[in-house]
Scaffold this active site. Structure first.
Site, PDB file in Angstrom:
ATOM      1  N   ASP A   2      48.931 -82.848  -8.136  1.00 62.63           N
ATOM      2  CA  ASP A   2      49.542 -81.719  -8.836  1.00 62.63           C
ATOM      3  C   ASP A   2      48.483 -80.725  -9.326  1.00 62.63           C
ATOM      4  O   ASP A   2      47.383 -81.130  -9.701  1.00 62.63           O
ATOM      5  CB  ASP A   2      50.364 -82.243 -10.023  1.00 62.63           C
ATOM      6  CG  ASP A   2      51.365 -81.212 -10.515  1.00 62.63           C
ATOM      7  OD1 ASP A   2      51.576 -80.201  -9.815  1.00 62.63           O
ATOM      8  OD2 ASP A   2      51.928 -81.416 -11.605  1.00 62.63           O
ATOM      9  N   ASN A  50      60.682 -80.772  -4.059  1.00 60.62           N
ATOM     10  CA  ASN A  50      59.856 -79.592  -3.720  1.00 60.62           C
ATOM     11  C   ASN A  50      60.585 -78.654  -2.754  1.00 60.62           C
ATOM     12  O   ASN A  50      60.275 -77.469  -2.669  1.00 60.62           O
ATOM     13  CB  ASN A  50      58.525 -80.004  -3.092  1.00 60.62           C
ATOM     14  CG  ASN A  50      57.544 -80.624  -4.073  1.00 60.62           C
ATOM     15  OD1 ASN A  50      56.695 -81.428  -3.675  1.00 60.62           O
ATOM     16  ND2 ASN A  50      57.641 -80.278  -5.347  1.00 60.62           N
TER      17      ASN A  50
HETATM   18  C1  IPE Z   1      51.248 -79.835  -6.171  1.00 62.20           C
HETATM   19  O1  IPE Z   1      50.846 -78.646  -6.703  1.00 62.20           O
HETATM   20  C2  IPE Z   1      51.485 -79.775  -4.696  1.00 62.20           C
HETATM   21  C3  IPE Z   1      52.910 -79.789  -4.304  1.00 62.20           C
HETATM   22  C4  IPE Z   1      53.903 -80.118  -5.070  1.00 62.20           C
HETATM   23  C5  IPE Z   1      53.207 -79.424  -2.925  1.00 62.20           C
HETATM   24  P1  IPE Z   1      51.899 -77.666  -7.380  1.00 62.20           P
HETATM   25  O2  IPE Z   1      52.399 -76.732  -6.356  1.00 62.20           O
HETATM   26  O3  IPE Z   1      52.944 -78.423  -8.106  1.00 62.20           O
HETATM   27  O4  IPE Z   1      50.963 -76.890  -8.380  1.00 62.20           O
HETATM   28  P2  IPE Z   1      51.320 -76.354  -9.841  1.00 62.20           P
HETATM   29  O5  IPE Z   1      51.927 -77.492 -10.613  1.00 62.20           O
HETATM   30  O6  IPE Z   1      52.275 -75.228  -9.677  1.00 62.20           O
HETATM   31  O7  IPE Z   1      50.001 -75.933 -10.380  1.00 62.20           O
HETATM   32 MG    MG Z   2      53.264 -78.947 -10.059  1.00 63.02          MG
END
Ligand code: IPE
Ligand code: MG
Length: 211
Positions: A2, A50
């Site tokens: 994350d 996601n």
């Molecule tokens: C994690 O990074 C990667 C995925 C979920 C694909 P994020 O995209 O959640 O990054 P932040 O939390 O917005 O910084």
């Molecule tokens: Mg994230």
């Protein structure tokens, strides 16, 4: 893994560049785990939730998978690790599904190390899938034999970067007695040094498994 998005925003870069940088951190970490003789490592790359992000981000993530899967599997095989995808890949188009099947097949004889990459993975989804298989099974086998991680040991260590302190639907069954580590580091900045510090702390913890 994350913190990719915030890593990018902090630098006034598009979020997807953060994800790209996240792949580098993933490969760095996989190599470091190999050096430490850790036989199983899992990376939570794309969750069932996601998919609800902006279409441009989801499309960008899927493009990254398409672009990098071959070289990821190749690099892993260089140090004797097999790529194993966990999650419901039927969500992806048939081209990407084939790619996933092919890269897994091409490294299936490698037995030293396993690197799981979770793509369209959800812990609840996995439990529903496992329960269905379990119900349909003629022979008496434990539920864990039907998880995506069947045959693999439960994780000893979970690391979540990016400052949040939650599991976000990851390996809900497998993490029952796992030691949890939370780090404020944004994933692209995760270093071998931090990994080593986590492992040192792990060895100082007293694992009792409820006994
Ligand atoms: C994690 O990074 C990667 C995925 C979920 C694909 P994020 O995209 O959640 O990054 P932040 O939390 O917005 O910084
Ligand atoms: Mg994230």
């Amino acid at each position: 893994m994350d913190g990719n998005g915030r890593w990018a925003s902090k630098r006034h870069l598009p979020r997807n560049l953060g994800h790209k940088e996240g792949i580098k951190a993933m490969m760095r970490t996989a190599k470091a785990c190999n050096k430490l003789a850790i036989p199983y490592v899992s990376f939570y790359a794309f969750s069932t939730e996601n998919k609800n992000r902006d279409k441009s981000e989801v499309d960008g993530l899927i493009s990254l998978m398409r672009e990098h899967l071959d070289s990821i599997a190749d690099d892993l095989s260089q140090f004797g690790a097999r790529l194993n995808v966990i999650g419901d890949i039927s969500y992806f188009d048939s081209d990407l599904q084939n790619k996933i099947t092919n890269v897994q097949r091409s490294t299936q004889n490698i037995e030293d190390r396993v690197v799981n990459i979770a793509l369209n993975y959800g812990g609840r989804d996995e439990l529903i899938y496992a329960a269905q298989q379990y119900k349909g099974s003629k022979i008496d086998r434990p539920l864990c034999d039907f998880l995506y991680t069947a045959g693999q040991p439960d994780p000893d260590i979970l690391v979540r970067t990016g400052g949040e302190k939650r599991l976000s639907n990851f390996m809900l069954y497998q993490l029952a007695y796992t030691e949890l580590f939370f780090s404020d580091t944004f994933w692209p900045d995760f270093s071998d040094k931090e990994l080593n510090a986590i492992i040192d702390e792990y060895y100082n913890r007293d694992r009792r498994f409820g006994k």
